[in-house]
Design a protein around this motif. Structure first.
Motif, PDB file in Angstrom:
ATOM      1  N   ASP A  28       0.657  39.695  27.446  1.00 36.02           N
ATOM      2  CA  ASP A  28       1.511  39.778  28.640  1.00 36.02           C
ATOM      3  C   ASP A  28       0.934  40.742  29.671  1.00 36.02           C
ATOM      4  N   SER A  29       0.446  41.877  29.211  1.00 35.00           N
ATOM      5  CA  SER A  29      -0.072  42.882  30.142  1.00 35.00           C
ATOM      6  C   SER A  29      -1.303  42.386  30.889  1.00 35.00           C
ATOM      7  N   ASN A  30      -2.114  41.581  30.214  1.00 31.98           N
ATOM      8  CA  ASN A  30      -3.322  41.064  30.856  1.00 31.98           C
ATOM      9  C   ASN A  30      -3.020  39.974  31.877  1.00 31.98           C
ATOM     10  N   PHE A  31      -1.832  39.370  31.779  1.00 33.48           N
ATOM     11  CA  PHE A  31      -1.439  38.367  32.762  1.00 33.48           C
ATOM     12  C   PHE A  31      -0.283  38.860  33.627  1.00 33.48           C
ATOM     13  N   ASP A  32      -0.092  40.181  33.646  1.00 32.75           N
ATOM     14  CA  ASP A  32       0.905  40.785  34.526  1.00 32.75           C
ATOM     15  C   ASP A  32       0.499  40.542  35.986  1.00 32.75           C
ATOM     16  N   ILE A  33       1.468  40.545  36.873  1.00 33.09           N
ATOM     17  CA  ILE A  33       1.192  40.270  38.286  1.00 33.09           C
ATOM     18  C   ILE A  33       0.173  41.248  38.869  1.00 33.09           C
ATOM     19  N   SER A  34       0.109  42.451  38.312  1.00 33.72           N
ATOM     20  CA  SER A  34      -0.866  43.438  38.802  1.00 33.72           C
ATOM     21  C   SER A  34      -2.297  42.989  38.544  1.00 33.72           C
ATOM     22  N   GLN A  35      -2.474  42.084  37.575  1.00 30.28           N
ATOM     23  CA  GLN A  35      -3.805  41.607  37.217  1.00 30.28           C
ATOM     24  C   GLN A  35      -4.106  40.207  37.756  1.00 30.28           C
ATOM     25  N   VAL A  36      -3.095  39.471  38.142  1.00 27.58           N
ATOM     26  CA  VAL A  36      -3.332  38.076  38.535  1.00 27.58           C
ATOM     27  C   VAL A  36      -2.883  37.768  39.966  1.00 27.58           C
ATOM     28  N   ASN A  37      -2.576  38.812  40.750  1.00 25.08           N
ATOM     29  CA  ASN A  37      -2.316  38.540  42.158  1.00 25.08           C
ATOM     30  C   ASN A  37      -3.642  38.259  42.867  1.00 25.08           C
ATOM     31  N   GLN A  38      -3.578  37.627  44.006  1.00 22.97           N
ATOM     32  CA  GLN A  38      -4.775  37.137  44.691  1.00 22.97           C
ATOM     33  C   GLN A  38      -5.777  38.255  44.995  1.00 22.97           C
ATOM     34  N   ARG A  39      -5.280  39.392  45.458  1.00 18.68           N
ATOM     35  CA  ARG A  39      -6.184  40.490  45.808  1.00 18.68           C
ATOM     36  C   ARG A  39      -6.870  41.044  44.574  1.00 18.68           C
ATOM     37  N   ALA A  40      -6.112  41.293  43.522  1.00 16.27           N
ATOM     38  CA  ALA A  40      -6.680  41.870  42.302  1.00 16.27           C
ATOM     39  C   ALA A  40      -7.738  40.952  41.702  1.00 16.27           C
ATOM     40  N   MET A  41      -7.466  39.663  41.690  1.00 14.33           N
ATOM     41  CA  MET A  41      -8.410  38.725  41.085  1.00 14.33           C
ATOM     42  C   MET A  41      -9.710  38.647  41.888  1.00 14.33           C
ATOM     43  N   ARG A  42      -9.595  38.669  43.205  1.00 11.21           N
ATOM     44  CA  ARG A  42     -10.798  38.634  44.049  1.00 11.21           C
ATOM     45  C   ARG A  42     -11.644  39.884  43.802  1.00 11.21           C
ATOM     46  N   ILE A  43     -10.997  41.041  43.727  1.00 10.24           N
ATOM     47  CA  ILE A  43     -11.724  42.296  43.537  1.00 10.24           C
ATOM     48  C   ILE A  43     -12.344  42.365  42.146  1.00 10.24           C
ATOM     49  N   TRP A  44     -11.586  41.940  41.119  1.00  8.33           N
ATOM     50  CA  TRP A  44     -12.126  41.921  39.756  1.00  8.33           C
ATOM     51  C   TRP A  44     -13.372  41.051  39.674  1.00  8.33           C
ATOM     52  N   LEU A  45     -13.341  39.897  40.302  1.00  8.77           N
ATOM     53  CA  LEU A  45     -14.497  39.009  40.285  1.00  8.77           C
ATOM     54  C   LEU A  45     -15.716  39.678  40.912  1.00  8.77           C
ATOM     55  N   ASP A  46     -15.508  40.371  42.019  1.00  6.41           N
ATOM     56  CA  ASP A  46     -16.607  41.084  42.678  1.00  6.41           C
ATOM     57  C   ASP A  46     -17.165  42.179  41.776  1.00  6.41           C
ATOM     58  N   PHE A  47     -16.269  42.901  41.104  1.00  9.94           N
ATOM     59  CA  PHE A  47     -16.712  43.977  40.212  1.00  9.94           C
ATOM     60  C   PHE A  47     -17.473  43.419  39.020  1.00  9.94           C
ATOM     61  N   TRP A  48     -16.969  42.333  38.437  1.00 10.80           N
ATOM     62  CA  TRP A  48     -17.654  41.716  37.298  1.00 10.80           C
ATOM     63  C   TRP A  48     -19.060  41.289  37.685  1.00 10.80           C
ATOM     64  N   SER A  49     -19.180  40.665  38.845  1.00  7.38           N
ATOM     65  CA  SER A  49     -20.486  40.215  39.321  1.00  7.38           C
ATOM     66  C   SER A  49     -21.419  41.407  39.571  1.00  7.38           C
ATOM     67  N   ALA A  50     -20.892  42.441  40.193  1.00  7.04           N
ATOM     68  CA  ALA A  50     -21.706  43.616  40.519  1.00  7.04           C
ATOM     69  C   ALA A  50     -22.106  44.402  39.278  1.00  7.04           C
ATOM     70  N   SER A  51     -21.325  44.295  38.210  1.00  8.16           N
ATOM     71  CA  SER A  51     -21.622  45.065  36.996  1.00  8.16           C
ATOM     72  C   SER A  51     -22.952  44.656  36.362  1.00  8.16           C
ATOM     73  N   MET A  52     -23.448  43.482  36.709  1.00 10.72           N
ATOM     74  CA  MET A  52     -24.743  43.041  36.184  1.00 10.72           C
ATOM     75  C   MET A  52     -25.894  43.828  36.795  1.00 10.72           C
ATOM     76  N   HIS A  53     -25.628  44.472  37.936  1.00  5.85           N
ATOM     77  CA  HIS A  53     -26.681  45.195  38.644  1.00  5.85           C
ATOM     78  C   HIS A  53     -26.388  46.693  38.813  1.00  5.85           C
ATOM     79  N   MET A  54     -25.157  47.098  38.524  1.00  2.61           N
ATOM     80  CA  MET A  54     -24.760  48.496  38.703  1.00  2.61           C
ATOM     81  C   MET A  54     -24.414  49.095  37.341  1.00  2.61           C
ATOM     82  N   PRO A  55     -25.231  49.999  36.833  1.00  2.00           N
ATOM     83  CA  PRO A  55     -25.038  50.558  35.481  1.00  2.00           C
ATOM     84  C   PRO A  55     -23.665  51.160  35.230  1.00  2.00           C
ATOM     85  N   GLU A  56     -23.114  51.875  36.211  1.00  5.29           N
ATOM     86  CA  GLU A  56     -21.819  52.517  35.985  1.00  5.29           C
ATOM     87  C   GLU A  56     -20.707  51.482  35.884  1.00  5.29           C
ATOM     88  N   LEU A  57     -20.753  50.457  36.707  1.00  6.15           N
ATOM     89  CA  LEU A  57     -19.756  49.392  36.608  1.00  6.15           C
ATOM     90  C   LEU A  57     -19.906  48.645  35.290  1.00  6.15           C
TER      91      LEU A  57
END
Length: 208
Positions: free
Chosen positions: A95-124
């Motif tokens: 439930d917590s992973n599908f809470d609105i805080s994690q699946v609203n449009q803004r959060a999902m767009r930002i998470w996707l960007d972070f996931w993609s960037a983590s392949m090139h940024m060691p700290e991420l």
């Protein structure tokens, strides 16, 4: 004469982080600049740099805060479980992973960007690994209360992968609203199937 009230550091940092979220959502992580964030926060670039150093420092802080929000949500859902049964705890994590805080449009767009960037940024990448391990460990802890160690490990890894997969498919969908009810139902069904399998194996062994 009125003096301008100086905001506490934690308030100022929160405002900057929220401004960064807005800019990343609007233009994407790779196109985001400190100047854009400062403008959004109605501050100078110097003040933003004072709190976070450079863009990388601010991006790291943004991802860390998103992870902390998820961690707090998980703790909240688990605390609200009435019977404290392991199965209920596992479903609270879902439930917590599908809470609105994690699946609203803004959060999902930002998470996707972070996931993609983590392949090139060691700290991420490090923060992402921490998040992955936290989910797996949390699930395995409760599965261990329901089944043998080897099966608990497999069940936890499978559910963690399913949660990520459902979230990712939803974030890439053309629909503007994530169907959290359907995602929960699919993940719940996986848990139910794993528990039925364990029960069946135990019954077969008793009958031998």
């Amino acid at each position: 004469m009125n003096k301008r009230r100086v905001k506490p550091e934690h308030v100022r940092r929160e405002e900057i982080v929220n401004a960064a979220y807005e800019v990343i959502f609007e233009v994407g992580l790779s196109n985001t600049t400190m100047a854009q964030i400062a403008k959004k926060a109605q501050l100078s670039v110097g003040i933003v740099s004072h709190y976070f150093g450079d863009k990388q420092g601010l991006i790291n802080a943004c991802m860390l805060e998103m992870l902390n929000v998820l961690r707090r949500k998980t703790a909240q859902y688990k605390a609200e479980v009435q019977d404290s049964h392991p199965e209920s705890m596992i479903k609270a994590i879902i439930d917590s992973n599908f809470d609105i805080s994690q699946v609203n449009q803004r959060a999902m767009r930002i998470w996707l960007d972070f996931w993609s960037a983590s392949m090139h940024m060691p700290e991420l990448s490090r923060l992402q690994r921490i998040n992955d391990q936290r989910l797996y460990s949390n699930l395995k802890f409760h599965f261990l209360e329901l089944m043998p160690k080897d099966q608990a490990s497999i069940a936890a890894r499978g559910l963690a992968a399913l949660i990520d997969g459902l979230w990712l498919r939803g974030s890439l969908s053309q629909d503007t609203t994530f169907d959290s009810t359907l995602a929960r139902s699919i993940a719940y069904d996986y848990v139910d199937t794993q528990l039925k399998l364990v029960k069946q194996i135990r019954q077969e062994r008793q009958n031998e």
